[in-house]
Design a protein around this motif. Structure first.
Motif, PDB file in Angstrom:
ATOM      1  N   LEU A 104       0.837  -1.215   0.000  1.00 30.39           N
ATOM      2  CA  LEU A 104       0.000   0.000   0.000  1.00 30.39           C
ATOM      3  C   LEU A 104       0.864   1.255   0.000  1.00 30.39           C
ATOM      4  O   LEU A 104       0.481   2.291  -0.539  1.00 30.39           O
ATOM      5  N   GLY A 105       2.033   1.144   0.619  1.00 26.89           N
ATOM      6  CA  GLY A 105       2.932   2.304   0.675  1.00 26.89           C
ATOM      7  C   GLY A 105       3.515   2.657  -0.684  1.00 26.89           C
ATOM      8  O   GLY A 105       4.072   3.739  -0.864  1.00 26.89           O
ATOM      9  N   ALA A 106       3.379   1.736  -1.647  1.00 26.89           N
ATOM     10  CA  ALA A 106       3.923   1.969  -2.996  1.00 26.89           C
ATOM     11  C   ALA A 106       2.800   2.303  -3.976  1.00 26.89           C
ATOM     12  O   ALA A 106       2.965   2.151  -5.184  1.00 26.89           O
ATOM     13  N   PHE A 107       1.665   2.798  -3.452  1.00 28.61           N
ATOM     14  CA  PHE A 107       0.479   2.929  -4.307  1.00 28.61           C
ATOM     15  C   PHE A 107       0.658   3.881  -5.485  1.00 28.61           C
ATOM     16  O   PHE A 107      -0.047   3.796  -6.475  1.00 28.61           O
ATOM     17  N   LEU A 108       1.641   4.759  -5.393  1.00 26.82           N
ATOM     18  CA  LEU A 108       1.839   5.705  -6.497  1.00 26.82           C
ATOM     19  C   LEU A 108       2.862   5.205  -7.505  1.00 26.82           C
ATOM     20  O   LEU A 108       3.107   5.854  -8.520  1.00 26.82           O
ATOM     21  N   ARG A 109       3.470   4.063  -7.230  1.00 27.90           N
ATOM     22  CA  ARG A 109       4.575   3.620  -8.083  1.00 27.90           C
ATOM     23  C   ARG A 109       4.123   2.564  -9.087  1.00 27.90           C
ATOM     24  O   ARG A 109       3.208   1.799  -8.834  1.00 27.90           O
ATOM     25  N   ARG A 110       4.803   2.517 -10.211  1.00 27.15           N
ATOM     26  CA  ARG A 110       4.476   1.519 -11.224  1.00 27.15           C
ATOM     27  C   ARG A 110       5.671   0.616 -11.540  1.00 27.15           C
ATOM     28  O   ARG A 110       5.570  -0.299 -12.340  1.00 27.15           O
ATOM     29  N   ASP A 111       6.830   0.904 -10.925  1.00 24.19           N
ATOM     30  CA  ASP A 111       8.055   0.158 -11.233  1.00 24.19           C
ATOM     31  C   ASP A 111       8.111  -1.141 -10.428  1.00 24.19           C
ATOM     32  O   ASP A 111       8.635  -1.183  -9.327  1.00 24.19           O
ATOM     33  N   LYS A 112       7.564  -2.221 -11.049  1.00 23.33           N
ATOM     34  CA  LYS A 112       7.385  -3.473 -10.310  1.00 23.33           C
ATOM     35  C   LYS A 112       8.671  -4.007  -9.693  1.00 23.33           C
ATOM     36  O   LYS A 112       8.674  -4.460  -8.547  1.00 23.33           O
ATOM     37  N   SER A 113       9.774  -3.942 -10.452  1.00 23.37           N
ATOM     38  CA  SER A 113      10.981  -4.561  -9.893  1.00 23.37           C
ATOM     39  C   SER A 113      11.547  -3.693  -8.768  1.00 23.37           C
ATOM     40  O   SER A 113      12.060  -4.206  -7.773  1.00 23.37           O
ATOM     41  N   GLY A 114      11.407  -2.365  -8.898  1.00 24.13           N
ATOM     42  CA  GLY A 114      11.848  -1.474  -7.821  1.00 24.13           C
ATOM     43  C   GLY A 114      11.025  -1.701  -6.569  1.00 24.13           C
ATOM     44  O   GLY A 114      11.551  -1.705  -5.449  1.00 24.13           O
ATOM     45  N   ILE A 115       9.721  -1.923  -6.751  1.00 23.05           N
ATOM     46  CA  ILE A 115       8.840  -2.162  -5.599  1.00 23.05           C
ATOM     47  C   ILE A 115       9.255  -3.461  -4.909  1.00 23.05           C
ATOM     48  O   ILE A 115       9.379  -3.514  -3.678  1.00 23.05           O
ATOM     49  N   ALA A 116       9.515  -4.501  -5.717  1.00 25.10           N
ATOM     50  CA  ALA A 116       9.928  -5.787  -5.128  1.00 25.10           C
ATOM     51  C   ALA A 116      11.240  -5.621  -4.359  1.00 25.10           C
ATOM     52  O   ALA A 116      11.405  -6.177  -3.260  1.00 25.10           O
TER      53      ALA A 116
END
Ligand code: ATP
Length: 240
Positions: A104-116
């Motif tokens: 939920l803290g990454a709700f504004l992001r679209r960079d899947k590998s960065g989020i992982a």
């Protein structure tokens, strides 16, 4: 020449109806610093952070973050600019898993590998979260929920992380762990604005501190100066 402030707050006033909770405070936070706001219950610390996050609208004053006025922005726009908030009382979602809460803290992001990568980083910082990633967040202890709230705020890759009472209700060992993590985040270059009841712990790690009293800033100084200031010691560090 001093570096321009990452966050600059001038003459900020915030009211709940007729009650003015913040009465014209000014302070700034330079990039890379740890700054703490201390003070008794009701001094206006939480109100200040909620206003900086865009959750409350100030009556007057200016808030400049990274060179841009943000006072009129929405909370999501403020997060997008790099100002994240780990709120008091944690506000995690107890029925969602730990991993879902982090995402939920990454709700504004679209960079899947960065989020992982950042989910993994949260697990490196707080291994208990990784061990229990598929469990409901409500099963975590208070201290572990605090870690989850911090981890979630970090998922937006903030430039400045605001922490509201991260040590509240924690055992001394958990509290030391949280303070060590704040130091670690700071050494990685994240600027920190910390609200704490535990003035001793907060001032020990802060570059600068401000003592709030009924909506105003009563005393400001370096963390070390305030730790040794007689009136601060008497009022906030439990000394006679
Ligand atoms: P604490 O550590 O107890 O959270 P604080 O320094 O963070 O204290 P605030 O929570 O900002 O203080 O409260 C500042 C003042 O505003 C207090 O007098 C409080 O009672 C009042 N206040 C806070 N929230 C509200 C609200 N939603 N409505 C009305 N008054 C409020």
């Amino acid at each position: 020449m001093t570096a321009p402030a990452l966050l600059d707050v001038r003459d900020l006033r915030v009211a709940y109806g007729k009650i003015e909770a913040v009465k014209g405070i000014s302070f700034s936070v330079a990039a890379g610093e740890v700054v703490t706001l201390i003070g008794t219950n009701g001094a206006g610390k939480t109100t200040t952070l909620r206003t900086l996050s865009g959750l409350l609208k100030p009556r007057s004053g200016s808030i400049v973050f990274n060179g841009e006025p943000i006072r009129r922005l929405r909370p999501d726009e403020i997060v997008a600019r790099g100002l994240a908030h780990s709120p008091e009382g944690r506000h995690i979602f107890p029925r969602m898993t730990i991993e879902e809460n982090l995402l939920l803290g990454a709700f504004l992001r679209r960079d899947k590998s960065g989020i992982a990568d950042d989910v993994q980083r949260a697990y490196d910082l707080f291994p208990i979260l990784g061990e229990r990633r598929k469990q409901a967040a409500g099963t975590l202890s208070g201290g572990e929920q605090q870690m989850l709230a911090m981890g979630r705020a970090l998922m937006s890759r903030p430039k400045l992380l605001m922490l509201d009472e991260p040590s509240m209700g924690l055992s001394p060992i958990m509290m030391q762990k949280i303070m060590a993590t704040i130091r670690e985040l700071s050494s990685e270059g994240i600027t920190i604005l910390l609200i704490e009841q535990n003035a001793q712990a907060a001032l020990s790690l802060a570059d600068h501190g401000h003592v709030m009293e009924i909506g105003t800033i009563a005393i400001s100084g370096t963390g070390q100066d305030l730790l040794h200031d007689e009136s601060v010691r008497k009022a906030y560090l439990g000394e006679d």
